[in-house]
Write a protein that holds these residues in place. Structure first.
Motif, PDB file in Angstrom:
ATOM      1  N   LEU A   5      37.063  46.652  27.726  1.00 57.59           N
ATOM      2  CA  LEU A   5      37.793  45.387  27.623  1.00 57.59           C
ATOM      3  C   LEU A   5      36.932  44.193  28.029  1.00 57.59           C
ATOM      4  O   LEU A   5      37.150  43.085  27.552  1.00 57.59           O
ATOM      5  N   TYR A   6      35.984  44.424  28.922  1.00 57.97           N
ATOM      6  CA  TYR A   6      35.140  43.350  29.447  1.00 57.97           C
ATOM      7  C   TYR A   6      33.706  43.852  29.555  1.00 57.97           C
ATOM      8  O   TYR A   6      33.466  45.047  29.670  1.00 57.97           O
ATOM      9  N   THR A   7      32.774  42.920  29.563  1.00 61.76           N
ATOM     10  CA  THR A   7      31.371  43.207  29.848  1.00 61.76           C
ATOM     11  C   THR A   7      30.926  42.259  30.946  1.00 61.76           C
ATOM     12  O   THR A   7      31.154  41.052  30.865  1.00 61.76           O
ATOM     13  N   VAL A   8      30.305  42.821  31.977  1.00 61.97           N
ATOM     14  CA  VAL A   8      29.792  42.007  33.082  1.00 61.97           C
ATOM     15  C   VAL A   8      28.340  42.399  33.293  1.00 61.97           C
ATOM     16  O   VAL A   8      28.012  43.574  33.444  1.00 61.97           O
ATOM     17  N   LYS A   9      27.479  41.386  33.297  1.00 64.38           N
ATOM     18  CA  LYS A   9      26.040  41.625  33.435  1.00 64.38           C
ATOM     19  C   LYS A   9      25.616  41.490  34.897  1.00 64.38           C
ATOM     20  O   LYS A   9      25.653  40.389  35.447  1.00 64.38           O
ATOM     21  N   VAL A  10      25.241  42.623  35.483  1.00 62.57           N
ATOM     22  CA  VAL A  10      24.710  42.611  36.848  1.00 62.57           C
ATOM     23  C   VAL A  10      23.469  43.494  36.994  1.00 62.57           C
ATOM     24  O   VAL A  10      22.785  43.391  38.011  1.00 62.57           O
ATOM     25  N   LYS A  11      23.166  44.318  36.021  1.00 60.30           N
ATOM     26  CA  LYS A  11      22.037  45.234  36.165  1.00 60.30           C
ATOM     27  C   LYS A  11      20.720  44.502  36.405  1.00 60.30           C
ATOM     28  O   LYS A  11      19.850  45.024  37.088  1.00 60.30           O
ATOM     29  N   HIS A  12      20.596  43.307  35.867  1.00 56.27           N
ATOM     30  CA  HIS A  12      19.366  42.539  36.069  1.00 56.27           C
ATOM     31  C   HIS A  12      19.198  42.113  37.532  1.00 56.27           C
ATOM     32  O   HIS A  12      18.118  41.704  37.946  1.00 56.27           O
ATOM     33  N   ASN A  28      23.904  40.607  47.600  1.00 55.96           N
ATOM     34  CA  ASN A  28      24.582  39.304  47.644  1.00 55.96           C
ATOM     35  C   ASN A  28      24.672  38.692  46.245  1.00 55.96           C
ATOM     36  O   ASN A  28      25.706  38.125  45.877  1.00 55.96           O
ATOM     37  N   GLU A  29      23.596  38.804  45.475  1.00 58.25           N
ATOM     38  CA  GLU A  29      23.606  38.260  44.115  1.00 58.25           C
ATOM     39  C   GLU A  29      24.608  39.002  43.232  1.00 58.25           C
ATOM     40  O   GLU A  29      25.300  38.386  42.410  1.00 58.25           O
ATOM     41  N   ILE A  30      24.694  40.306  43.404  1.00 59.10           N
ATOM     42  CA  ILE A  30      25.684  41.088  42.655  1.00 59.10           C
ATOM     43  C   ILE A  30      27.095  40.639  43.034  1.00 59.10           C
ATOM     44  O   ILE A  30      27.938  40.398  42.162  1.00 59.10           O
ATOM     45  N   ALA A  31      27.356  40.500  44.323  1.00 58.56           N
ATOM     46  CA  ALA A  31      28.673  40.044  44.786  1.00 58.56           C
ATOM     47  C   ALA A  31      28.996  38.660  44.235  1.00 58.56           C
ATOM     48  O   ALA A  31      30.126  38.412  43.798  1.00 58.56           O
ATOM     49  N   ASP A  32      28.013  37.758  44.246  1.00 56.69           N
ATOM     50  CA  ASP A  32      28.223  36.411  43.698  1.00 56.69           C
ATOM     51  C   ASP A  32      28.650  36.484  42.238  1.00 56.69           C
ATOM     52  O   ASP A  32      29.572  35.780  41.814  1.00 56.69           O
ATOM     53  N   GLU A  33      27.991  37.327  41.470  1.00 57.82           N
ATOM     54  CA  GLU A  33      28.304  37.443  40.044  1.00 57.82           C
ATOM     55  C   GLU A  33      29.689  38.064  39.832  1.00 57.82           C
ATOM     56  O   GLU A  33      30.464  37.590  38.996  1.00 57.82           O
ATOM     57  N   LEU A  34      30.014  39.089  40.591  1.00 55.02           N
ATOM     58  CA  LEU A  34      31.325  39.742  40.434  1.00 55.02           C
ATOM     59  C   LEU A  34      32.460  38.794  40.783  1.00 55.02           C
ATOM     60  O   LEU A  34      33.529  38.855  40.164  1.00 55.02           O
ATOM     61  N   GLU A  35      32.241  37.911  41.751  1.00 50.69           N
ATOM     62  CA  GLU A  35      33.281  36.946  42.134  1.00 50.69           C
ATOM     63  C   GLU A  35      33.613  35.972  41.006  1.00 50.69           C
ATOM     64  O   GLU A  35      34.691  35.398  40.991  1.00 50.69           O
ATOM     65  N   ALA A  66      23.986  51.006  50.092  1.00 48.72           N
ATOM     66  CA  ALA A  66      24.071  50.170  48.890  1.00 48.72           C
ATOM     67  C   ALA A  66      24.399  51.008  47.659  1.00 48.72           C
ATOM     68  O   ALA A  66      25.220  50.601  46.826  1.00 48.72           O
ATOM     69  N   ASN A  67      23.781  52.169  47.544  1.00 49.13           N
ATOM     70  CA  ASN A  67      24.059  53.038  46.396  1.00 49.13           C
ATOM     71  C   ASN A  67      25.516  53.494  46.381  1.00 49.13           C
ATOM     72  O   ASN A  67      26.123  53.595  45.313  1.00 49.13           O
ATOM     73  N   LYS A  68      26.077  53.749  47.532  1.00 51.82           N
ATOM     74  CA  LYS A  68      27.490  54.121  47.612  1.00 51.82           C
ATOM     75  C   LYS A  68      28.372  52.977  47.104  1.00 51.82           C
ATOM     76  O   LYS A  68      29.327  53.195  46.354  1.00 51.82           O
ATOM     77  N   LEU A  69      28.032  51.754  47.488  1.00 53.79           N
ATOM     78  CA  LEU A  69      28.794  50.596  47.007  1.00 53.79           C
ATOM     79  C   LEU A  69      28.656  50.415  45.497  1.00 53.79           C
ATOM     80  O   LEU A  69      29.634  50.096  44.815  1.00 53.79           O
ATOM     81  N   ILE A  70      27.467  50.630  44.973  1.00 51.90           N
ATOM     82  CA  ILE A  70      27.248  50.525  43.525  1.00 51.90           C
ATOM     83  C   ILE A  70      28.051  51.616  42.807  1.00 51.90           C
ATOM     84  O   ILE A  70      28.656  51.359  41.757  1.00 51.90           O
ATOM     85  N   ASN A  71      28.087  52.816  43.374  1.00 50.69           N
ATOM     86  CA  ASN A  71      28.911  53.879  42.784  1.00 50.69           C
ATOM     87  C   ASN A  71      30.390  53.489  42.777  1.00 50.69           C
ATOM     88  O   ASN A  71      31.091  53.726  41.786  1.00 50.69           O
ATOM     89  N   ASP A  72      30.857  52.879  43.855  1.00 43.24           N
ATOM     90  CA  ASP A  72      32.245  52.395  43.910  1.00 43.24           C
ATOM     91  C   ASP A  72      32.490  51.330  42.838  1.00 43.24           C
ATOM     92  O   ASP A  72      33.553  51.304  42.209  1.00 43.24           O
ATOM     93  N   LEU A  73      31.513  50.465  42.648  1.00 42.63           N
ATOM     94  CA  LEU A  73      31.599  49.432  41.611  1.00 42.63           C
ATOM     95  C   LEU A  73      31.770  50.079  40.234  1.00 42.63           C
ATOM     96  O   LEU A  73      32.646  49.689  39.460  1.00 42.63           O
ATOM     97  N   TYR A  74      30.941  51.069  39.932  1.00 45.65           N
ATOM     98  CA  TYR A  74      31.035  51.743  38.643  1.00 45.65           C
ATOM     99  C   TYR A  74      32.366  52.480  38.488  1.00 45.65           C
ATOM    100  O   TYR A  74      32.946  52.481  37.394  1.00 45.65           O
ATOM    101  N   ASP A  75      32.850  53.104  39.547  1.00 48.31           N
ATOM    102  CA  ASP A  75      34.152  53.789  39.473  1.00 48.31           C
ATOM    103  C   ASP A  75      35.263  52.791  39.164  1.00 48.31           C
ATOM    104  O   ASP A  75      36.131  53.054  38.328  1.00 48.31           O
ATOM    105  N   TYR A  76      35.244  51.654  39.837  1.00 45.07           N
ATOM    106  CA  TYR A  76      36.241  50.610  39.581  1.00 45.07           C
ATOM    107  C   TYR A  76      36.130  50.118  38.139  1.00 45.07           C
ATOM    108  O   TYR A  76      37.133  49.988  37.432  1.00 45.07           O
ATOM    109  N   ALA A  77      34.907  49.833  37.721  1.00 42.21           N
ATOM    110  CA  ALA A  77      34.684  49.320  36.369  1.00 42.21           C
ATOM    111  C   ALA A  77      35.163  50.327  35.311  1.00 42.21           C
ATOM    112  O   ALA A  77      35.811  49.931  34.339  1.00 42.21           O
ATOM    113  N   ASP A  78      34.855  51.576  35.504  1.00 40.88           N
ATOM    114  CA  ASP A  78      35.311  52.603  34.552  1.00 40.88           C
ATOM    115  C   ASP A  78      36.837  52.641  34.472  1.00 40.88           C
ATOM    116  O   ASP A  78      37.408  52.718  33.382  1.00 40.88           O
TER     117      ASP A  78
END
Length: 85
Positions: A5-12, A28-35, A66-78
């Motif tokens: 439904l959405y695309t969010v660019k944070v991998k960069h 912090n930059e990832i959090a800024d973008e997600l907000e 940090a990797n655990k948080l990124i995994n949580d991000l991907y789980d939420y996104a999925d």
């Protein structure tokens, strides 16, 4: 990307560096973008953790945290059909 439904660019914003300062800056930059994206409104409570990466110790490193948080991000996104790019 058929059912997303959405695309969010944070991998960069990801880093391969493992020093705490660089890792914290990246998170912090990832959090800024997600907000900026309404599709992450239900995830915003977790963004505090992105901004407070512990320095870690022999038991649990800052990279592992940090990797655990990124995994949580991907789980939420999925679950919300958000493509992380």
């Amino acid at each position: 990307m058929g059912n997303w439904l959405y695309t969010v660019k944070v991998k960069h914003l990801f880093t391969e560096d493992e020093d705490h300062e660089t890792l914290q800056k990246s998170m912090n930059e990832i959090a800024d973008e997600l907000e900026k994206h309404g599709c992450f409104i239900g995830f915003r409570g977790r963004l505090k953790k992105f901004r407070n990466i512990p320095e870690g110790d022999d038991f649990f490193t800052s990279v592992e945290y940090a990797n655990k948080l990124i995994n949580d991000l991907y789980d939420y996104a999925d679950a919300k059909k958000i493509w992380i790019d």
